[in-house]
Design an enzyme around this catalytic site. Structure first.
Site, PDB file in Angstrom:
ATOM      1  N   LYS A  52      17.148  43.331  71.479  1.00 12.65           N
ATOM      2  CA  LYS A  52      17.673  41.960  71.473  1.00 12.65           C
ATOM      3  C   LYS A  52      17.384  41.299  70.124  1.00 12.65           C
ATOM      4  O   LYS A  52      18.239  40.595  69.570  1.00 12.65           O
ATOM      5  CB  LYS A  52      17.067  41.154  72.632  1.00 12.65           C
ATOM      6  CG  LYS A  52      17.637  41.581  73.979  1.00 12.65           C
ATOM      7  CD  LYS A  52      16.894  41.003  75.175  1.00 12.65           C
ATOM      8  CE  LYS A  52      17.435  41.637  76.461  1.00 12.65           C
ATOM      9  NZ  LYS A  52      16.711  41.236  77.672  1.00 12.65           N
ATOM     10  N   GLN A  96      11.472  38.035  79.460  1.00 13.23           N
ATOM     11  CA  GLN A  96      11.845  39.400  79.833  1.00 13.23           C
ATOM     12  C   GLN A  96      11.233  39.760  81.198  1.00 13.23           C
ATOM     13  O   GLN A  96      10.039  39.624  81.406  1.00 13.23           O
ATOM     14  CB  GLN A  96      11.365  40.389  78.754  1.00 13.23           C
ATOM     15  CG  GLN A  96      11.781  41.822  79.000  1.00 13.23           C
ATOM     16  CD  GLN A  96      13.298  42.044  78.935  1.00 13.23           C
ATOM     17  OE1 GLN A  96      13.984  41.503  78.072  1.00 13.23           O
ATOM     18  NE2 GLN A  96      13.823  42.830  79.854  1.00 13.23           N
ATOM     19  N   ASP A 119      20.025  33.755  79.889  1.00 13.59           N
ATOM     20  CA  ASP A 119      20.116  34.895  80.822  1.00 13.59           C
ATOM     21  C   ASP A 119      20.999  34.548  82.024  1.00 13.59           C
ATOM     22  O   ASP A 119      21.430  35.444  82.758  1.00 13.59           O
ATOM     23  CB  ASP A 119      18.713  35.281  81.333  1.00 13.59           C
ATOM     24  CG  ASP A 119      18.137  36.492  80.598  1.00 13.59           C
ATOM     25  OD1 ASP A 119      18.929  37.249  79.998  1.00 13.59           O
ATOM     26  OD2 ASP A 119      16.906  36.675  80.650  1.00 13.59           O
TER      27      ASP A 119
END
Ligand code: NAP
Length: 292
Positions: A52, A96, A119
């Protein structure tokens, strides 16, 4: 049979994003800034976050990585989320997953300001997506929709079977495929309790497999000419690889591929598109595209 190249598609989209970022900056605007919070040292999570950060560089974004050890407390993590919510320079951020067992993941997700939830896991974004309002959409389903569109694959009126009903893949995927503005398809969702899964698959024009069971979808489950999207990425031992493992999809590729019109490989299919969609969401966050 045509192979759907997620890696090449994602690379093209990242170039498009980078061009747009340079135009924004030249016009005096701000570089989008994505922050990532990583807890512990899980190999998979380390790799995802590293990729990422690399994708941010490719897109011309600012990125920052905030690390905690496995023993971080829920309070410390909530305080970090609060800081990022209030940091005006951070346009979007991710925590995460998975998190260690002593931390309530849902509590962390709900603490994230939905304006910065790139997200797309916050209930406000999930709810807005479900009723078709502008919002951050979960990166994997969004990446799959983008792939289907870029390959000109017709979905309207088709029968689509989604295997798996997780909050991050199966459910949002089924929602998007059902919606008029996206898939416009007739959708069936199958899971571990489904009794007639094979029969459902055999009737499907499009199968999206997201269950995490290597080689689960076999040739006898696939209609001739079907479109197959393989989301599964399970690490299976492989002594021939330096890493000692390889990524295996949910579809038995070699025997299924000859029967398909389109199929995604693993790796190189859905995976690169997931990160690319996170970049798209970050660009949208930077531009305040969905929320002022
Ligand atoms: P998950 O949370 O474990 O959910 C798996 C789903 O599959 C559940 O709904 C489960 O049913 C269903 N399932 C499990 N075994 C089944 C079986 N034998 N028959 C039918 N349904 C079954 O997994 P996830 O997070 O959605 O991820 C799924 C896979 O996609 C994993 O391999 C993951 O690594 C991969 N993934 C890849 C990407 C990418 O970017 N490429 C992104 C996310 C996930 P129940 O609900 O009944 O338990």
């Amino acid at each position: 049979m045509q192979l759907i190249d997620g890696k090449a598609t994602a690379a093209r989209i990242k170039e498009e994003i980078a061009q747009e970022v340079e135009q924004i900056v030249e016009a005096g605007g701000k570089r989008p800034h994505l922050a990532a919070v990583l807890v512990g040292h899980d190999g998979g999570s380390e790799t995802y976050v590293k990729n990422k950060v690399l994708a941010c560089e490719a897109c011309g974004f600012t990125s920052s990585l905030i690390r905690y050890e496995d023993n971080v407390t829920e309070e410390e993590l909530l305080a970090c989320v609060d800081r990022l919510n209030r940091d005006a320079d951070v346009d979007g951020f991710i925590v995460q997953l998975p998190l260690p067992k002593h931390i309530d993941e849902q509590k962390i997700i709900e603490a994230i300001d939905y304006h910065k939830d790139v997200d797309g896991f916050h209930p406000v974004n999930v709810g807005r997506m479900a009723i078709g309002l502008p919002c951050f959409i979960s990166a994997t389903p969004l990446g799959i929709m983008t792939l289907l569109r870029r390959y000109g694959i017709e979905t309207s009126g088709k029968k689509c079977v989604v295997l798996g009903r997780s909050n991050i893949v199966g459910k949002p995927m089924a929602q998007l495929m059902m919606q008029k503005e996206y898939g416009d398809a007739t959708v069936t969702v199958c899971h571990s309790r489904s009794k007639n899964l094979k029969e459902e698959c055999r009737e499907a024009d499009i199968i999206i497999a997201a269950i995490g069971r290597p080689d689960f979808v076999t040739a006898d489950m696939v209609k001739e000419g079907a479109v197959i999207v393989d989301v599964g990425t399970t690490r299976v031992p492989d002594a021939s690889r330096k890493s000692g493992y390889r990524l295996n999809g949910d579809v038995k590729f070699d025997e299924v591929a000859p029967h398909c019109s389109f199929i995604t490989p693993v790796p190189g299919g859905v995976g690169p598109m997931t990160i690319c969609s996170l970049m798209k969401n970050t660009l949208a966050a930077g531009k305040k595209e969905y929320y002022k």
